[in-house]
Design a protein around this motif. Sequence first.
Motif, short mmCIF file in Angstrom:
data_model
loop_
_atom_site.label_atom_id
_atom_site.label_comp_id
_atom_site.label_asym_id
_atom_site.label_seq_id
_atom_site.Cartn_x
_atom_site.Cartn_y
_atom_site.Cartn_z
N THR A 80 27.73 51.01 47.19
CA THR A 80 28.06 49.64 46.82
C THR A 80 28.57 48.89 48.05
OG1 THR A 80 28.59 50.25 44.54
CG2 THR A 80 29.51 48.18 45.36
N TYR A 81 27.98 47.72 48.30
CA TYR A 81 28.45 46.87 49.38
C TYR A 81 29.47 45.90 48.80
CZ TYR A 81 28.59 43.34 53.03
OH TYR A 81 29.02 42.47 53.99
N THR A 82 30.70 45.96 49.29
CA THR A 82 31.75 45.06 48.83
C THR A 82 32.78 44.88 49.93
OG1 THR A 82 33.40 44.65 47.08
CG2 THR A 82 33.11 46.93 47.76
N GLY A 83 33.26 43.67 50.09
CA GLY A 83 34.28 43.41 51.10
C GLY A 83 33.85 43.75 52.51
N GLY A 84 32.55 43.63 52.79
CA GLY A 84 32.06 43.90 54.14
C GLY A 84 31.83 45.36 54.43
N ARG A 85 31.94 46.23 53.43
CA ARG A 85 31.77 47.66 53.66
C ARG A 85 30.84 48.28 52.62
NH1 ARG A 85 35.94 50.16 56.69
NH2 ARG A 85 37.60 48.74 57.32
N LEU A 86 30.27 49.43 53.01
CA LEU A 86 29.53 50.26 52.06
C LEU A 86 30.48 51.34 51.56
CD1 LEU A 86 26.06 50.73 53.76
CD2 LEU A 86 26.48 49.63 51.56
N THR A 87 30.63 51.45 50.24
CA THR A 87 31.52 52.47 49.68
C THR A 87 30.84 53.20 48.53
OG1 THR A 87 32.45 50.82 48.15
CG2 THR A 87 33.61 51.13 50.24
N PRO A 88 31.11 54.50 48.32
CA PRO A 88 31.82 55.34 49.29
C PRO A 88 30.90 55.68 50.46
CG PRO A 88 31.06 56.69 47.47
CD PRO A 88 30.68 55.26 47.14
N THR B 246 35.96 37.84 42.42
CA THR B 246 36.66 36.58 42.55
C THR B 246 38.06 36.71 41.97
OG1 THR B 246 34.60 35.32 42.35
CG2 THR B 246 36.65 34.13 41.95
N HIS B 247 39.08 36.37 42.76
CA HIS B 247 40.46 36.40 42.30
C HIS B 247 40.88 34.99 41.93
CE1 HIS B 247 41.08 40.57 43.56
NE2 HIS B 247 40.39 40.27 44.65
N HIS B 248 41.30 34.80 40.67
CA HIS B 248 41.72 33.49 40.20
C HIS B 248 43.23 33.37 40.28
CE1 HIS B 248 37.73 32.48 38.65
NE2 HIS B 248 37.67 33.71 38.16
N THR B 249 43.71 32.20 40.69
CA THR B 249 45.14 31.98 40.73
C THR B 249 45.68 31.74 39.33
OG1 THR B 249 44.92 29.59 40.98
CG2 THR B 249 44.89 30.92 43.01
N THR B 250 46.98 31.80 39.16
CA THR B 250 47.60 31.57 37.85
C THR B 250 47.27 30.17 37.34
OG1 THR B 250 49.42 33.05 38.44
CG2 THR B 250 49.78 31.55 36.59
N GLU B 251 47.27 29.16 38.26
CA GLU B 251 46.99 27.78 37.85
C GLU B 251 45.56 27.65 37.33
OE1 GLU B 251 48.32 28.70 40.63
OE2 GLU B 251 50.35 27.88 40.55
N GLU B 252 44.60 28.37 37.99
CA GLU B 252 43.21 28.31 37.54
C GLU B 252 43.05 28.92 36.18
OE1 GLU B 252 41.47 30.32 40.82
OE2 GLU B 252 40.68 28.48 41.72
N ARG B 253 43.74 30.07 35.94
CA ARG B 253 43.62 30.72 34.63
C ARG B 253 44.21 29.84 33.55
NH1 ARG B 253 44.91 35.47 37.64
NH2 ARG B 253 47.10 35.32 37.05
#
Length: 227
Positions: A79-87, A216-223
Amino acid sequence: MTDPVPSLRHTIAADLRTQITTGHLKAGERLLSEPKLATHYKVSTPTLRNALALLQAEGLIEKIHGKGNFIRHPLRRLTYTGGRLTPDTDLHVTIRTTKVRARGDLIPLLKVPSRTPLTEFLYLTHQGESPHSLARIYVPQDLAPAELPWRQPGWAETRETVTARLPASEEASTLRISSTLAVLAITRVSSDTTGRVVEAALLVLPGDRANALFITHHTTEERGTEG
């Protein structure tokens, strides 16, 4: 309406596929030469090659120039995520560094004048003996690190564009994949706090062994405003 009669290449591919999946043909085993296989199936060599191309596109066999066709060891899907292949524990990497000049698509990508000195880092990952993924990373020479590029504290933004496409001939040859196997082409551009592009990475991941995950990380205000 009846199903159409399968073509000879599909019939041959189905027979070889069954032999591979049932273990009659084992991983790492070399197939008979193409002329001998063509004789065995009573078809022309081009028809036989078309059948092998189907299996190559499925990742079941690989053709090694000058050696023949081999049954592939099962490739681990990463899986490619955050600029890396894992595991990445099963992968080993070869790296080649080259001095180049900005040209073509690199000019707008890095936002530099034509022929600006760059350092190219070519990464080729392998799983066992099989090439797994390819990456070319470009850094302006006045920013190039002493050894290898890596995410720096001053980086403010990274943009990634993912495209599904067929591989270029050089990519297919390097990764030992069929020209009909789709790849994930990821263009990753990183900028510093001033907006200057500090790195551009071009990654090619064969579609039979890679996923791309975006979170995607949502802020408290967005939620609180949802719904």
